[in-house]
Design a protein around this motif. Structure first.
Motif, mmCIF file in Angstrom:
data_model
loop_
_atom_site.group_PDB
_atom_site.id
_atom_site.type_symbol
_atom_site.label_atom_id
_atom_site.label_comp_id
_atom_site.label_asym_id
_atom_site.label_seq_id
_atom_site.Cartn_x
_atom_site.Cartn_y
_atom_site.Cartn_z
ATOM 1 N N GLY B 17 0.825 -1.206 0.000
ATOM 2 C CA GLY B 17 0.000 0.000 0.000
ATOM 3 C C GLY B 17 0.857 1.253 0.000
ATOM 4 O O GLY B 17 1.925 1.281 0.622
ATOM 5 N N SER B 19 0.484 5.864 -0.732
ATOM 6 C CA SER B 19 -0.342 7.017 -1.115
ATOM 7 C C SER B 19 0.579 8.044 -1.768
ATOM 8 O O SER B 19 1.265 7.715 -2.736
ATOM 9 C CB SER B 19 -1.051 7.551 0.127
ATOM 10 O OG SER B 19 -1.924 8.587 -0.208
ATOM 11 N N VAL B 44 -2.505 -1.418 -3.526
ATOM 12 C CA VAL B 44 -3.408 -0.268 -3.500
ATOM 13 C C VAL B 44 -2.553 0.996 -3.519
ATOM 14 O O VAL B 44 -1.635 1.160 -2.726
ATOM 15 C CB VAL B 44 -4.305 -0.260 -2.243
ATOM 16 C CG1 VAL B 44 -4.936 1.123 -2.043
ATOM 17 C CG2 VAL B 44 -5.395 -1.305 -2.353
ATOM 18 N N HIS B 46 -3.306 5.128 -3.726
ATOM 19 C CA HIS B 46 -4.358 6.156 -3.739
ATOM 20 C C HIS B 46 -4.179 7.072 -4.952
ATOM 21 O O HIS B 46 -3.097 7.591 -5.173
ATOM 22 C CB HIS B 46 -4.272 7.028 -2.490
ATOM 23 C CG HIS B 46 -4.575 6.285 -1.224
ATOM 24 N ND1 HIS B 46 -4.204 6.749 0.007
ATOM 25 C CD2 HIS B 46 -5.235 5.117 -1.001
ATOM 26 C CE1 HIS B 46 -4.609 5.897 0.940
ATOM 27 N NE2 HIS B 46 -5.228 4.895 0.351
ATOM 28 N N SER B 112 -9.076 1.609 -0.349
ATOM 29 C CA SER B 112 -8.401 1.802 0.926
ATOM 30 C C SER B 112 -7.426 0.657 1.177
ATOM 31 O O SER B 112 -7.713 -0.505 0.876
ATOM 32 C CB SER B 112 -9.447 1.868 2.044
ATOM 33 O OG SER B 112 -8.960 1.263 3.220
ATOM 34 N N ILE B 113 -6.268 1.024 1.726
ATOM 35 C CA ILE B 113 -5.238 0.023 2.040
ATOM 36 C C ILE B 113 -5.710 -0.855 3.198
ATOM 37 O O ILE B 113 -5.536 -2.076 3.180
ATOM 38 C CB ILE B 113 -3.910 0.737 2.387
ATOM 39 C CG1 ILE B 113 -3.443 1.596 1.202
ATOM 40 C CG2 ILE B 113 -2.819 -0.271 2.759
ATOM 41 C CD1 ILE B 113 -2.320 2.564 1.532
ATOM 42 N N LEU B 132 4.060 -1.459 3.666
ATOM 43 C CA LEU B 132 3.444 -0.127 3.637
ATOM 44 C C LEU B 132 4.525 0.904 3.312
ATOM 45 O O LEU B 132 5.571 0.935 3.968
ATOM 46 C CB LEU B 132 2.804 0.156 4.997
ATOM 47 C CG LEU B 132 1.761 1.263 5.060
ATOM 48 C CD1 LEU B 132 0.588 0.982 4.136
ATOM 49 C CD2 LEU B 132 1.273 1.440 6.497
ATOM 50 N N ASP B 139 -4.270 5.680 6.404
ATOM 51 C CA ASP B 139 -4.796 4.452 5.823
ATOM 52 C C ASP B 139 -3.652 3.435 5.758
ATOM 53 O O ASP B 139 -2.529 3.789 5.411
ATOM 54 C CB ASP B 139 -5.347 4.746 4.416
ATOM 55 C CG ASP B 139 -6.062 3.547 3.826
ATOM 56 O OD1 ASP B 139 -6.578 2.716 4.595
ATOM 57 O OD2 ASP B 139 -6.123 3.447 2.583
ATOM 58 N N GLY B 140 -3.946 2.206 6.101
ATOM 59 C CA GLY B 140 -2.919 1.173 6.038
ATOM 60 C C GLY B 140 -2.350 0.805 7.404
ATOM 61 O O GLY B 140 -1.870 -0.314 7.589
#
Lengths: 283, 199
Positions: B17, B19, B44, B46, B112-113, B132, B139-140
């Protein structure tokens, strides 16, 4: 190794309790969530535990069995995905440019919005059909299992702060009119034109337990099947196949596909990117 | 199969994950995954919802595994990296199979993670690895903790060198035991683990 496999496959307490909760809901309230995809359902039930102040699913089951009002709260948490008017504008643009010329050839038109939730999709299609001069001869069946959602859909009232998105989406759908032609805004709420509702029938229908109720030329069912397991998806798609006239259209969500379905062969791709399918004449 | 999940042996799936800054970070991490890895990878990132996703076009030429955008109910292929489509949550469901959801955003994010990591932890348990990377929201953090609690291997990009440290720092605040590695070290480690030579 065997112990490892056994440990892997043994369901957690949560899984056991969830299964029991679904059985209890079915027996008591005749709502069948047993065919819902488990990962999303677990997430929603976990949210419900917090919102409804329950420590375990068993505790939730105990209360749900004895309190119909609490069941309605759970139903709202488990069934209502928030939608928007004209969500994925390209979908509506494709209906407008590609399907409407065919739909126009029918003397009377029936459309089924399956899993209509609070009505955004049904109103979007009603507005589109009015813009194309087809609404007067059309009937839109908008169905859902949640009676509270249906009541909200029937009221046709939405928070004004959602209108910016609705309006942008509508404009991008190739609309010849302005969305503001169809609602009156007052006190932070937008009330949609009553005359749109004259051609929409909101009614209680379950894709899990009910059967086909009418012959239709278009089914729109978007982001509903993603919550179902494959067997339940196949049941729902079977209903759509049965309801559609030969050559009728089926619209799915942007990431839903008939590729992994038992009914894939009954349809051809009409518009690939917008997930519009056409029932074969022989199906 | 080894029972010592903490070293990465027996990993059947990897969740990643990120972002803000995530395209650059994933461009270092995902290509490091060895073609010898027989599992699946779920990612994932974002992104603004309006943009048509170009993730497959960006990552496919760089990676040694196949790269695809997830479709609902798609059976999971080994040796494949799946990206969550924009504006949908991606989950791993029993089967295992992919599932999508249009449920409300989590931490203002869809995909969403947390949603991916928690569902994958549920299905894969100790045979999952969670990674991560850079990001500007939390998130995550809960998702990575869920991977750890299920017995999986977890790793965060070192907040000291991450493009945006907030996400990894949030994960470490929830549970300080995640392995912390700089991006190049993380890539080396992932490469070794997926090639079957865990450090």
């Amino acid at each position: 190794m065997d112990a490892e496999v056994a440990r892997r496959e043994r369901p957690s307490e949560f899984d056991i309790e969830l299964q029991l909760l679904l059985d209890a809901i079915f027996l008591k309230y005749h709502y069948d969530f047993r065919g819902y995809a488990r990962a999303s359902l677990k997430r929603r039930v976990t949210v419900a535990l917090t919102r409804l102040g329950c420590a375990t699913v068993s505790q939730l089951q105990d209360r749900v069995l004895r309190d119909a009002a609490l069941f309605q709260s759970l139903l709202d948490l488990v069934t209502v995905p928030v939608s928007e008017m004209f969500r994925d504008p390209a979908y509506f643009r494709a209906i407008r440019t590609d399907l409407v010329p065919v739909l126009r050839t029918y003397p009377s038109l029936k459309v089924w919005v399956a899993g209509c939730s609070t009505g955004e999709e049904a109103y979007s299609l009603a507005i589109l059909l009015r813009e194309e001069g087809l609404l007067d001869r059309a009937l839109i069946y908008a169905t859902d299992i949640n009676l509270a959602s249906l009541a909200r859909a029937e009221a046709g009232v939405y928070e004004v702060d959602r209108l910016t998105t609705f309006t942008d989406n509508h404009r991008q759908s190739g609309a010849p009119t302005s969305l503001s032609d169809y609602y009156t805004a007052a006190y932070g709420r937008a009330v949609f034109d009553r005359s749109l509702r004259a051609n929409i029938v909101f009614s209680d229908h379950s894709l899990a337990t009910d059967s086909v109720f009418a012959e239709v030329q278009l089914v729109s069912c978007r982001n509903v099947l993603i919550y179902f397991t494959s067997p339940l998806q196949n049941r729902a798609l079977g209903l759509f196949r049965e309801a559609l006239v030969p050559g009728g259209f089926l619209g799915l969500g942007a990431k839903e596909t008939l590729r992994f379905s038992a009914h894939g062969d009954a349809f051809s791709e009409r518009h690939r990117t917008e997930r519009l399918y056409q029932k074969r004449m022989t199906a | 199969m080894s029972r010592s999940g903490s070293h990465g042996a027996g990993v059947e799936a990897i969740v990643v994950g990120a972002s803000a800054g995530g395209i650059d970070a994933m461009s270092i991490v995902l290509p490091a995954i060895s073609e010898a890895f027989a599992g699946a990878v779920f990612a994932v990132l974002h992104l603004p919802r309006e943009r048509p996703s170009l993730l497959v076009e960006i990552f496919a030429p760089k990676c040694r595994l196949a790269v695809r955008e997830a479709e609902d109910k798609e059976p999971i292929d080994a040796r494949t990296i799946y990206f969550a489509p924009p504006d949908y949550h991606m989950l791993v469901d029993r089967g295992p199979a992919l599932a999508l959801s249009a449920d409300p955003p989590v931490h203002f994010s869809r995909p969403s993670i947390d949603v991916l990591f928690e569902s994958a932890a549920d299905v894969y348990g100790p045979r999952l690895m969670g990674v991560l990377l850079t990001g500007a929201n939390e998130d995550g953090a809960a998702g990575l903790e869920a991977v750890h609690r299920a017995g999986g291997v977890t790793c965060v990009e070192d907040p000291a060198t991450a493009a945006v440290p907030f996400m990894a720092a949030a994960a470490l605040r929830r549970w300080p035991g995640h392995r912390v590695l700089s991006l190049p070290a993380l890539a080396d480690w992932l490469s070794a683990v997926t090639a079957g030579n865990p450090a």
